[in-house]
Design an enzyme around this catalytic site. Sequence first.
Site, PDB file in Angstrom:
ATOM      1  CG  ASP A  34      43.859  22.485  -8.448  1.00 35.31           C
ATOM      2  OD1 ASP A  34      43.535  22.000  -9.548  1.00 35.31           O
ATOM      3  OD2 ASP A  34      43.777  21.845  -7.381  1.00 35.31           O
ATOM      4  CE  LYS A  41      39.957  22.054  -8.354  1.00 37.88           C
ATOM      5  NZ  LYS A  41      40.130  21.104  -7.238  1.00 37.88           N
ATOM      6  CG  HIS A  82      41.793  16.871 -13.348  1.00 35.88           C
ATOM      7  ND1 HIS A  82      41.574  16.000 -12.305  1.00 35.88           N
ATOM      8  CD2 HIS A  82      41.828  18.114 -12.807  1.00 35.88           C
ATOM      9  CE1 HIS A  82      41.478  16.689 -11.171  1.00 35.88           C
ATOM     10  NE2 HIS A  82      41.637  17.973 -11.456  1.00 35.88           N
TER      11      HIS A  82
END
Length: 448
Positions: free
Chosen positions: A321, A324, A374
Amino acid sequence: MLHQSLTVPAVSRAEVIAAFSYALDLTEGQPAGHSIRSCWIGMEIGRIIGLSSAEMGDLYYTLLLKDLGCSSNAARICELYEADDRAFKQGYKTVGTSLAATLHFVFSKTARGRPLRQRAAAIGNILRNGGAIAQEMIVSRCTRGADIARTLRFSDAVCDGIYHLDEHWDGSGRPERRQSEAIPLFSRIALLAQVVDVFHVHAGPSAALDEARRRSGVWLDPALVRALEQASAAPLFWTALSSPTIESRVVRLAPHETERHLDEEYLDCIADAFGSVIDAKSPFTAGHSTRVGKLSERMAAGFGMDRGRTRWLRRAAVLHDIGKLGVSSTILEKPGSLDEQEWSEMRAHAVHTRAILGRIGALAGLADVAAAHHERLDGAGYPLALGASAISRETRIITACDHYDALVSDRPYRAALSQSEALRIMTDAVGTAIDGDCLELLKRSVDA
């Protein structure tokens, strides 16, 4: 399926830290390469003032990692100013030193576009508690940055340089209101380098020098501003900042006696440190990267992967991540559904992850695996809409662990689900989003 080499090439600490500094630029809302360019500027100043080789080594990492704690105040900025944290940080760095300029910026950005009563309440809170708010956020940022630098085994000089970045020459800065030479030298150089890069990118060399002169004796050490003027007179100074080779130039600046090739243990340490930076972006993700890393490692071992492969996969999971850091906290903290534009920005975090990890020679093999977490087996995922045949087992493991940990953790839009509820939801997604073999092993892993 995609398969990546697990062989770690010889790589220096400077190369890895320089590449990861792009993640810090994202969090600060700065154009890519801000930390790299600040390092170039600061090292030239250090050269002019005659720092020793050892001092240059500490200065080098202070400059690259000056924003190491920057994610820790993102959610708080979003909450207090009701604004996009990245845009707020970026804009604030171009504000002048006067109180009037600061107040104008804060009032113009706070709760902009909100109903009048809501905006008035937010501004009123800033007026009443502005000093305490600023102190709280800077202490959080500086403490977090210095603590992470210690986990990366940097010297006290580097940690202190990061901690005192926001001190001002005239004593008006934070966190300790230090004044003049009581401020660590590396902090003074880093703040000057930061100002110069921000204004150089914003308006060019003349504007950068003018701003440094305006802040001389107020925010900035006058002697260092004079050293900047001397350094910037060399033709290479400004052209290097705009060169596409600036990153490789900065990597070569790392003093050799403080440099070393990285072993597996230190690569783990770096991954964990930046996992902490990622998780500090939102209170809802505290510990998420570490948990996904540990669970992925456990599952990899359950699939019979050897120690080297499980270690490699844990790094990818911890860093999945990192993109992010480029997503606004107004989106990450939103309690309701995201609109189309917000979803577009959220989905872009996978692209950012790929770009950041792809820069790092020792970790580039992780980029595709981490950035694909994802993607979906039915081809409806993002960012590349890969089909099942193109999604590696390593990615499938990270996807399952990420999905599970998100479900059993609090989120802005819902409370944490129980383990049984989370596993039921994941069972319903087998064959579309979740790999069945991974889910079965996940069930055994979380019960272990």
